[in-house]
Design a protein around this motif. Sequence first.
Motif, PDB file in Angstrom:
ATOM      1  N   GLY A 195      35.159  11.975  69.621  1.00  0.00           N
ATOM      2  CA  GLY A 195      34.091  12.943  69.815  1.00  0.00           C
ATOM      3  C   GLY A 195      34.168  13.626  71.162  1.00  0.00           C
ATOM      4  N   MET A 196      34.463  12.859  72.207  1.00  0.00           N
ATOM      5  CA  MET A 196      34.597  13.449  73.537  1.00  0.00           C
ATOM      6  C   MET A 196      35.803  14.371  73.606  1.00  0.00           C
ATOM      7  SD  MET A 196      32.033  12.622  75.243  1.00  0.00           S
ATOM      8  CE  MET A 196      32.654  13.310  76.772  1.00  0.00           C
ATOM      9  N   GLU A 197      36.875  14.017  72.916  1.00  0.00           N
ATOM     10  CA  GLU A 197      38.046  14.896  72.890  1.00  0.00           C
ATOM     11  C   GLU A 197      37.712  16.227  72.228  1.00  0.00           C
ATOM     12  OE1 GLU A 197      41.181  12.841  71.003  1.00  0.00           O
ATOM     13  OE2 GLU A 197      41.448  11.344  72.592  1.00  0.00           O
ATOM     14  N   LEU A 198      36.931  16.183  71.151  1.00  0.00           N
ATOM     15  CA  LEU A 198      36.541  17.425  70.493  1.00  0.00           C
ATOM     16  C   LEU A 198      35.651  18.277  71.385  1.00  0.00           C
ATOM     17  CD1 LEU A 198      35.834  16.243  66.826  1.00  0.00           C
ATOM     18  CD2 LEU A 198      37.699  17.694  67.617  1.00  0.00           C
ATOM     19  N   VAL A 199      34.748  17.636  72.098  1.00  0.00           N
ATOM     20  CA  VAL A 199      33.870  18.382  73.006  1.00  0.00           C
ATOM     21  C   VAL A 199      34.690  19.040  74.111  1.00  0.00           C
ATOM     22  CG1 VAL A 199      31.993  18.164  74.672  1.00  0.00           C
ATOM     23  CG2 VAL A 199      31.859  16.969  72.489  1.00  0.00           C
ATOM     24  N   GLN A 200      35.657  18.310  74.666  1.00  0.00           N
ATOM     25  CA  GLN A 200      36.510  18.894  75.700  1.00  0.00           C
ATOM     26  C   GLN A 200      37.373  20.024  75.139  1.00  0.00           C
ATOM     27  OE1 GLN A 200      38.686  15.587  77.311  1.00  0.00           O
ATOM     28  NE2 GLN A 200      36.874  14.614  78.199  1.00  0.00           N
ATOM     29  N   LEU A 201      37.863  19.836  73.919  1.00  0.00           N
ATOM     30  CA  LEU A 201      38.655  20.893  73.293  1.00  0.00           C
ATOM     31  C   LEU A 201      37.796  22.129  73.031  1.00  0.00           C
ATOM     32  CD1 LEU A 201      41.378  21.742  72.103  1.00  0.00           C
ATOM     33  CD2 LEU A 201      40.670  20.720  69.923  1.00  0.00           C
ATOM     34  N   ALA A 202      36.544  21.919  72.646  1.00  0.00           N
ATOM     35  CA  ALA A 202      35.639  23.049  72.432  1.00  0.00           C
ATOM     36  C   ALA A 202      35.428  23.824  73.722  1.00  0.00           C
ATOM     37  CB  ALA A 202      34.306  22.546  71.880  1.00  0.00           C
ATOM     38  N   ALA A 203      35.302  23.112  74.831  1.00  0.00           N
ATOM     39  CA  ALA A 203      35.136  23.800  76.113  1.00  0.00           C
ATOM     40  C   ALA A 203      36.374  24.600  76.478  1.00  0.00           C
ATOM     41  CB  ALA A 203      34.812  22.780  77.206  1.00  0.00           C
ATOM     42  N   VAL A 217      25.428  25.619  70.224  1.00  0.00           N
ATOM     43  CA  VAL A 217      25.643  25.866  68.797  1.00  0.00           C
ATOM     44  C   VAL A 217      27.127  26.021  68.497  1.00  0.00           C
ATOM     45  CG1 VAL A 217      25.157  27.445  66.902  1.00  0.00           C
ATOM     46  CG2 VAL A 217      23.381  26.929  68.563  1.00  0.00           C
ATOM     47  N   ARG A 218      27.832  26.779  69.304  1.00  0.00           N
ATOM     48  CA  ARG A 218      29.261  26.984  69.073  1.00  0.00           C
ATOM     49  C   ARG A 218      30.035  25.677  69.225  1.00  0.00           C
ATOM     50  NH1 ARG A 218      31.308  32.118  69.114  1.00  0.00           N
ATOM     51  NH2 ARG A 218      33.252  31.406  70.048  1.00  0.00           N
ATOM     52  N   ARG A 219      29.659  24.872  70.193  1.00  0.00           N
ATOM     53  CA  ARG A 219      30.343  23.586  70.369  1.00  0.00           C
ATOM     54  C   ARG A 219      30.075  22.658  69.185  1.00  0.00           C
ATOM     55  NH1 ARG A 219      29.257  24.563  76.028  1.00  0.00           N
ATOM     56  NH2 ARG A 219      27.139  23.745  75.803  1.00  0.00           N
ATOM     57  N   ALA A 220      28.839  22.656  68.699  1.00  0.00           N
ATOM     58  CA  ALA A 220      28.520  21.803  67.552  1.00  0.00           C
ATOM     59  C   ALA A 220      29.280  22.245  66.305  1.00  0.00           C
ATOM     60  CB  ALA A 220      27.008  21.837  67.296  1.00  0.00           C
ATOM     61  N   VAL A 221      29.323  23.551  66.058  1.00  0.00           N
ATOM     62  CA  VAL A 221      30.064  24.061  64.900  1.00  0.00           C
ATOM     63  C   VAL A 221      31.561  23.759  65.046  1.00  0.00           C
ATOM     64  CG1 VAL A 221      30.708  26.152  63.648  1.00  0.00           C
ATOM     65  CG2 VAL A 221      28.352  25.849  64.431  1.00  0.00           C
ATOM     66  N   GLU A 244      26.863  32.228  64.149  1.00  0.00           N
ATOM     67  CA  GLU A 244      27.914  31.606  64.952  1.00  0.00           C
ATOM     68  C   GLU A 244      28.845  30.741  64.102  1.00  0.00           C
ATOM     69  OE1 GLU A 244      28.707  32.153  67.899  1.00  0.00           O
ATOM     70  OE2 GLU A 244      26.980  33.160  68.810  1.00  0.00           O
ATOM     71  N   ILE A 245      28.392  30.286  62.957  1.00  0.00           N
ATOM     72  CA  ILE A 245      29.234  29.433  62.101  1.00  0.00           C
ATOM     73  C   ILE A 245      30.478  30.198  61.657  1.00  0.00           C
ATOM     74  CG2 ILE A 245      29.327  28.225  59.893  1.00  0.00           C
ATOM     75  CD1 ILE A 245      26.399  27.545  60.210  1.00  0.00           C
ATOM     76  N   ILE A 246      30.295  31.398  61.132  1.00  0.00           N
ATOM     77  CA  ILE A 246      31.441  32.194  60.668  1.00  0.00           C
ATOM     78  C   ILE A 246      32.306  32.629  61.850  1.00  0.00           C
ATOM     79  CG2 ILE A 246      32.084  34.332  59.527  1.00  0.00           C
ATOM     80  CD1 ILE A 246      31.088  32.198  57.635  1.00  0.00           C
ATOM     81  N   ARG A 247      31.684  32.979  62.949  1.00  0.00           N
ATOM     82  CA  ARG A 247      32.472  33.427  64.108  1.00  0.00           C
ATOM     83  C   ARG A 247      33.375  32.320  64.634  1.00  0.00           C
ATOM     84  NH1 ARG A 247      27.186  36.099  67.015  1.00  0.00           N
ATOM     85  NH2 ARG A 247      26.961  37.900  65.624  1.00  0.00           N
ATOM     86  N   VAL A 248      32.836  31.129  64.756  1.00  0.00           N
ATOM     87  CA  VAL A 248      33.654  30.006  65.236  1.00  0.00           C
ATOM     88  C   VAL A 248      34.737  29.661  64.228  1.00  0.00           C
ATOM     89  CG1 VAL A 248      33.578  27.565  65.851  1.00  0.00           C
ATOM     90  CG2 VAL A 248      31.783  29.094  66.654  1.00  0.00           C
ATOM     91  N   LEU A 249      34.405  29.716  62.945  1.00  0.00           N
ATOM     92  CA  LEU A 249      35.392  29.407  61.913  1.00  0.00           C
ATOM     93  C   LEU A 249      36.577  30.365  61.983  1.00  0.00           C
ATOM     94  CD1 LEU A 249      36.358  28.034  59.313  1.00  0.00           C
ATOM     95  CD2 LEU A 249      34.829  29.558  58.037  1.00  0.00           C
ATOM     96  N   VAL A 250      36.316  31.652  62.091  1.00  0.00           N
ATOM     97  CA  VAL A 250      37.402  32.633  62.162  1.00  0.00           C
ATOM     98  C   VAL A 250      38.204  32.468  63.453  1.00  0.00           C
ATOM     99  CG1 VAL A 250      37.933  35.094  62.241  1.00  0.00           C
ATOM    100  CG2 VAL A 250      36.191  34.254  60.666  1.00  0.00           C
ATOM    101  N   ASP A 251      37.523  32.203  64.554  1.00  0.00           N
ATOM    102  CA  ASP A 251      38.236  31.979  65.819  1.00  0.00           C
ATOM    103  C   ASP A 251      39.175  30.784  65.714  1.00  0.00           C
ATOM    104  OD1 ASP A 251      37.037  34.123  66.977  1.00  0.00           O
ATOM    105  OD2 ASP A 251      35.478  32.975  68.004  1.00  0.00           O
ATOM    106  N   CYS A 252      38.711  29.699  65.129  1.00  0.00           N
ATOM    107  CA  CYS A 252      39.569  28.521  64.969  1.00  0.00           C
ATOM    108  C   CYS A 252      40.759  28.828  64.057  1.00  0.00           C
ATOM    109  CB  CYS A 252      38.761  27.358  64.388  1.00  0.00           C
ATOM    110  SG  CYS A 252      37.475  26.715  65.475  1.00  0.00           S
ATOM    111  N   CYS A 253      40.524  29.620  63.017  1.00  0.00           N
ATOM    112  CA  CYS A 253      41.613  29.976  62.098  1.00  0.00           C
ATOM    113  C   CYS A 253      42.697  30.771  62.811  1.00  0.00           C
ATOM    114  CB  CYS A 253      41.042  30.764  60.924  1.00  0.00           C
ATOM    115  SG  CYS A 253      42.274  31.402  59.776  1.00  0.00           S
TER     116      CYS A 253
END
Length: 625
Positions: free
Chosen positions: A397-405, A413-417, A446-455
Motif C-alpha cells: 500500500g505504501m509503495e502504491l501511495v509513493q508511486l501515485a505521488a 481523490v486521484r491518489r485513491a483512484v 477524476e476516475i476516468i482521468r486517472v484511468l486514461v493517464d495510467c493507460c
Amino acid sequence: MYNVPISTLVCLGCLQKLQSTPLLENSDDELQDDNPTEQSVSEDDWHMSLENEQEEEDEELETLSSDGNMRSGQQYCSPSTSSLENNRRTFDSKSKMGTCAVSQGRSQYVPPALRQEEGGATAAVVRRLRGLLNKLVESNIQNVVREVGILHQEAGRSLVAETVVAEILQAVKKGPRASKQFASVAAAFVTGLTATANAQEIAAQFLAAIASALEESYEMRDSLACTNLVSILCNCYLCGMMDGGLLYSLLDTLTGRFDERDVSLMYTILKVCGWRLRSDDPKAMKDYVLGVHARAAQVSQEGQLTKRAELMLDMVVDIKNNRRKGSGQGTAGVSPEVMRWLTQSGVEGIHLGTLSWDKLLDPDKKGLWWASQLEHVHVRLPAVASLKTGSSASGEGMELVQLAASQRMNTDVRRAVFCIVMGSQDYIEACDSLTRLVLKGEREREIIRVLVDCCLQERWWNLYYAHLALRLCLNSGSHRKTLQFLVKDKLLALADMPSRHLHHLACLLAALIVGRGIPLSIVKGVDFCSLSSENESTFWRTFFVQLFLGFKNEEDMRSTFQHLSSHHHLKSLESGLLVFFRRSLGPKLSSKDALGSQLCPNKDALETVLLRMRTVESLFASRAV
C-alpha cells in the motif's frame, strides 16, 4: 456662580428631582441635612473630567435623556451626602478604569458589541432554534428544516450548526431511552438540513460530536446514553448521510474490546441496520462475521462469554444467512414520504464517504477533514488492505501511495483512484471498488482521468484498462460522458503526443467502440481529408487497424459503420473516411513494410484488415451513389 455643563452633572448621578444650588469655594465634601452645604468643584477639575470621559458621557446622556427633559444651565445637588460621595468615588474610578457606572440602581455599562453577545441576537437565535426543535415531529419535519435553513443563511452558519448539534445531543444524552421514532426523526432532520443548506460541515460536525459523546458516555459507563447515541448514528446511515464504512469501523473497534457494553452496542447496531449493511457491502459484512466469531471463540476459551454475547452472535448468524425475524430491519423509522423528500433534497450530494471512527475522534482535525479520501483509503481498497494480510499489505500500500505521488496524483481523490486501479487483482474488482467510492461531480470525473493517464503511461499496451473503462461506461452514463469529452480533448493534442501515447490511445479508443462503450460518431469532428501532421496520420491508421481487428465477425462491423448512415449530419464523416481509406490507410497496408511496423502483427491480421476495409469502402460507395 459657575454654569456647570449638564454632561458633567449627569456623570455625578441621576436623581429623581434635583435642585439648583450655587457652588461655593472651599466647601466641605459632606452635606448636613439640617444645614446643607453646597458641593464645591473647581472648573478645571470639571474640564479635566470632561476630556477624559467625553465619549462615555455622551452615550450616557443619550440614555438618560428619555427620563426627562434637561435644559442647559440647570444645576443640581444631591439630597444626601452618601449618594454624592459614592458618585464622586464612582467618577474617579471610572476615569481610571475606563468604565461608566451610574447610581440609583442602574447596572454597569456594557458596550454594544458585548451587549449583543450576552443577551441580544445570539440568544434570540438560540431560543428560536430551541423552539423549532421542540416542535420537531415527522409530520412537520420539512417546515422545521426550511425555517432552520433560513436561520442558517441569515444568523450565521457556525452558530446554527453548533446550536442544532448541542441541542440534539443534550436531548439524547440526558433524556430517556430514545425510541425508534425519535432517533429516525432526529437523523432525518440533520440529514435534510445538511442537504437543503448544501453544507456537509453540519453532518460532519454532528457525526464528530456523536463520536465524542459516545466515548465520553462509554468511559462514564452510561449505557443508556451510549445506546441512544448509537441508535442516532445508525439512523443517520439509513437516511443516507454517511457511508457504511463508518459503522464497520465502529464494529471493528467494539469487537476488539468485546466488553459487555461493547456487545450491547454491537447488538443495537445490528438490530437497527445490520441487514442494510449486509446488502450494501456483503464482503465487509463477511469480514466482520469472521472477525467477531474469532473474537468470541477467544473470549469463550477464557470463560467470559455472556448470555448477551450469545444473543448478539445469534443475530450475526441470522444476518449472515439473511434470515429476518421481524419487519423493518434495515429501513429508516421515518415514512417513505420523508425518505422521498430527502432524496429530492439532494442527500446524495452531501453523502459522507470514507469516514472512519478513528477519524471522527481525531483531535487534530483541520479544514475539510470529512472530504479526505486518502487517509482512510483502506476502507475502499480491498486489493491493498482487505485481500492482503500482514506487513505485505501495508508495504504494498505504501509503495502504491509513493508511486501515485511520482505520477503527479496530487489530490486525495486521484491518489485513491490510482491505488484502486493499480492495486486491484482484475478489472471487476477495480470497478466495484471505484463504484463504492461514492464520488460526485468533479471528484467523480477524476476516475476516468486517472484511468486514461495510467493507460497512456504503460510501457506496453494493456487490455486491462480497456476492460475497466468499458465496464465503467456501461455501468454509469456520467462515466461515458466524461470519457467522451476526455477523448475529444486528447484528439486535439495528437500533434504533440509521444508515439507510445498515440498507440495506447488508439488501442483504447478502438476497444471502447468495439465494446459499444462510446459510439463511432465521436470522430465526427476530425477532417480526414486533410490531416495536418504525421502523428495524426499514424494515430488514425493504428486506430482503424485495431478497430477492424477488434470485431468478432463482419456483422458487428457492418452494424457499427451502418449506424453512421442513420444520421444525415454524419454524411461528411463517411466521405472523409472513404478518402482516408483510399489515400492513407490502404496504400500503407499494401506497402512492403506493413508487417514490419506496429500496424499488423502477422500476415493473417493484415489480410483481415484489408478485407474489412474493402467491405466498408464498398458500403460507403454504395450509399454515395
